[in-house]
Motif scaffolding. Structure first.
Motif, short mmCIF file in Angstrom:
data_model
loop_
_atom_site.label_atom_id
_atom_site.label_comp_id
_atom_site.label_asym_id
_atom_site.label_seq_id
_atom_site.Cartn_x
_atom_site.Cartn_y
_atom_site.Cartn_z
N GLU A 243 -1.79 2.01 12.49
CA GLU A 243 -0.35 1.86 12.71
C GLU A 243 0.29 1.09 11.56
O GLU A 243 1.38 1.44 11.08
N LEU A 244 -0.39 0.02 11.12
CA LEU A 244 0.10 -0.74 9.97
C LEU A 244 0.13 0.15 8.73
O LEU A 244 1.11 0.14 7.98
N HIS A 245 -0.93 0.93 8.54
CA HIS A 245 -1.00 1.83 7.39
C HIS A 245 0.18 2.80 7.36
O HIS A 245 0.85 2.96 6.34
N ASP A 246 0.45 3.44 8.49
CA ASP A 246 1.52 4.45 8.54
C ASP A 246 2.88 3.82 8.29
O ASP A 246 3.73 4.41 7.59
N ARG A 247 3.09 2.64 8.83
CA ARG A 247 4.38 1.97 8.65
C ARG A 247 4.58 1.56 7.19
O ARG A 247 5.65 1.79 6.60
N VAL A 248 3.55 0.98 6.58
CA VAL A 248 3.65 0.53 5.20
C VAL A 248 3.80 1.72 4.24
O VAL A 248 4.56 1.66 3.27
N LEU A 249 3.09 2.81 4.55
CA LEU A 249 3.22 4.01 3.71
C LEU A 249 4.64 4.55 3.76
O LEU A 249 5.21 4.90 2.72
N ALA A 250 5.22 4.63 4.95
CA ALA A 250 6.60 5.13 5.07
C ALA A 250 7.57 4.23 4.31
O ALA A 250 8.48 4.72 3.63
N GLU A 251 7.37 2.92 4.40
CA GLU A 251 8.22 1.98 3.65
C GLU A 251 8.07 2.21 2.15
O GLU A 251 9.06 2.24 1.41
N GLY A 252 6.82 2.36 1.70
CA GLY A 252 6.57 2.55 0.27
C GLY A 252 7.19 3.82 -0.26
O GLY A 252 7.77 3.84 -1.36
N LEU A 253 7.09 4.90 0.50
CA LEU A 253 7.69 6.16 0.07
C LEU A 253 9.22 6.05 0.00
O LEU A 253 9.85 6.64 -0.88
N PHE A 274 1.53 -1.76 -0.74
CA PHE A 274 0.50 -1.91 0.28
C PHE A 274 -0.08 -3.31 0.25
O PHE A 274 -0.28 -3.95 1.29
N HIS A 275 -0.38 -3.80 -0.96
CA HIS A 275 -1.00 -5.12 -1.09
C HIS A 275 -0.10 -6.21 -0.53
O HIS A 275 -0.54 -7.07 0.23
N SER A 276 1.18 -6.17 -0.92
CA SER A 276 2.09 -7.22 -0.48
C SER A 276 2.44 -7.09 1.00
O SER A 276 2.48 -8.09 1.73
N ALA A 277 2.67 -5.86 1.46
CA ALA A 277 3.12 -5.66 2.84
C ALA A 277 2.02 -5.88 3.87
O ALA A 277 2.30 -6.11 5.04
N SER A 279 -0.32 -8.23 3.35
CA SER A 279 -0.80 -9.59 3.05
C SER A 279 -2.23 -9.59 2.52
O SER A 279 -3.05 -10.43 2.87
N GLY A 280 -2.52 -8.60 1.68
CA GLY A 280 -3.83 -8.54 1.04
C GLY A 280 -4.88 -7.78 1.82
O GLY A 280 -6.00 -7.59 1.33
N ALA A 281 -4.55 -7.33 3.04
CA ALA A 281 -5.56 -6.63 3.86
C ALA A 281 -6.00 -5.33 3.20
O ALA A 281 -7.18 -4.96 3.26
N SER A 282 -5.06 -4.63 2.54
CA SER A 282 -5.43 -3.37 1.90
C SER A 282 -6.39 -3.61 0.73
O SER A 282 -7.27 -2.78 0.46
N LEU A 283 -6.23 -4.73 0.04
CA LEU A 283 -7.15 -5.06 -1.06
C LEU A 283 -8.55 -5.31 -0.52
O LEU A 283 -9.54 -4.84 -1.10
N ALA A 284 -8.65 -6.01 0.59
CA ALA A 284 -9.97 -6.27 1.19
C ALA A 284 -10.63 -4.96 1.61
O ALA A 284 -11.84 -4.78 1.42
N VAL A 285 -9.84 -4.02 2.14
CA VAL A 285 -10.37 -2.72 2.51
C VAL A 285 -10.83 -1.96 1.27
O VAL A 285 -11.89 -1.34 1.26
#
Length: 306
Positions: A243-253, A274-277, A279-285
């Protein structure tokens, strides 16, 4: 003017492994110089190489230093690519010109695959492939990874393609180009940050030995000269929250469209968001992805060598 050797320069360890039939895993350097933030990038680059060693193979990180393509970077080379501010991003088309210019650059999925295959390395680990970009029907924006994989016989262990791309169109292009795609222990194509992109695959391979057998069959048949993409999804427990992924992707687009970002700048802008929105979770992934792929690639290389 002294003209350097413009061919491939193999490290002593890589040359010895090739001569002795020991398992090798190629690694890209773009993730070091362009994909991960400083100072974490150098530490993670070392961790990736150590993961390959821990699973019985020799790491061969590839990059260009002073116009020379190096297959097997030493720690000084890794440090240079991780910290130098003007490291070029080199796809296949850039290699000859960059060499003539004496450039220092990091190799992409496309150029790393091509160089590794030329050096005799059969297995390559990366994070995610490039592919067909969204709105490609208007921009014609498509990664050189796809065409290169169509003519490069190498196994590429990845977590699918980045979800910021047009996944369906990318799978269609891979099919058209004759690139085999098999899920590792699944028939669902992974979506990089997320376990399942929503698309089904025709083939599934269930062990490093089975992947190695597919590589041997390809070599013996002499019919297909394209890559074998081994799509290795993250476990559901390790993925970015969908859910976080889909929301951040829509914002980024929306940001990309609002700011009229085009071409090569789209991916960095989206990944930075993705990194900023998150809070670094995408970088850890992202780090979990490359470490898991390095481990699987090493296991495949060991099985192939055996």
């Amino acid at each position: 003017m002294i003209v350097p050797d413009l061919g491939l320069s193999l490290s002593d360890e890589v040359r010895s492994a090739l001569t002795g039939g020991r398992p090798l895993v190629a690694l890209e350097s773009t993730i070091i110089s362009h994909g991960l933030p400083q100072p974490d990038n150098l530490r993670i680059a070392r961790e990736i190489e150590q993961t390959v060693r821990d699973h019985g193979a020799v790491p061969a990180t590839i990059g260009m230093v002073g116009g020379v393509i190096r297959v097997g970077l030493d720690d000084a080379d890794l440090t240079r690519l991780a910290t130098q501010p003007d490291v070029a991003k080199l796809s296949v088309r850039d290699l000859a010109v960059a060499a003539a210019s004496g450039a220092t650059g990091a190799t992409t999925v496309a150029s790393t695959s091509a160089i590794a295959a030329a050096a005799g390395i059969a297995v390559f680990a990366t994070g995610g492939l490039g592919g067909v970009h969204r709105y490609a029907a208007q921009t014609f924006d498509e990664s050189a990874d796809l065409v290169t994989l169509a003519r490069t016989p190498i196994a590429v262990v990845c977590a699918g393609v980045k979800s910021i791309l047009d996944v369906a169109a990318t799978l269609e292009r891979l099919e058209t180009l004759g690139v085999a795609v098999a899920g590792y222990r699944t028939k669902r194509f992974p979506g990089f940050f997320i376990t399942d992109s929503g698309y089904e695959l025709d083939w599934q391979l269930d062990s490093p030995e089975q992947v190695a057998l597919a590589l041997s069959a390809q070599q013996r048949q002499g019919v297909q000269r394209a890559a074998l993409v081994v799509a290795n999804p993250l476990p559901v427990s390790e993925q970015l929250d969908p859910e976080l992924h889909d929301r951040v992707l829509a914002e980024g687009l929306s940001i990309v469209e609002r700011d009229r970002v085009v071409g090569k700048q789209v991916t960095p802008v989206l990944l930075s968001h993705f990194h900023s929105a998150t809070s670094g979770a995408s970088l850890a992934v992202n780090v979990r992805i490359i470490l898991r792929n390095a481990a699987l690639a090493a296991q495949i290389a060991v099985a192939r060598a055996a």
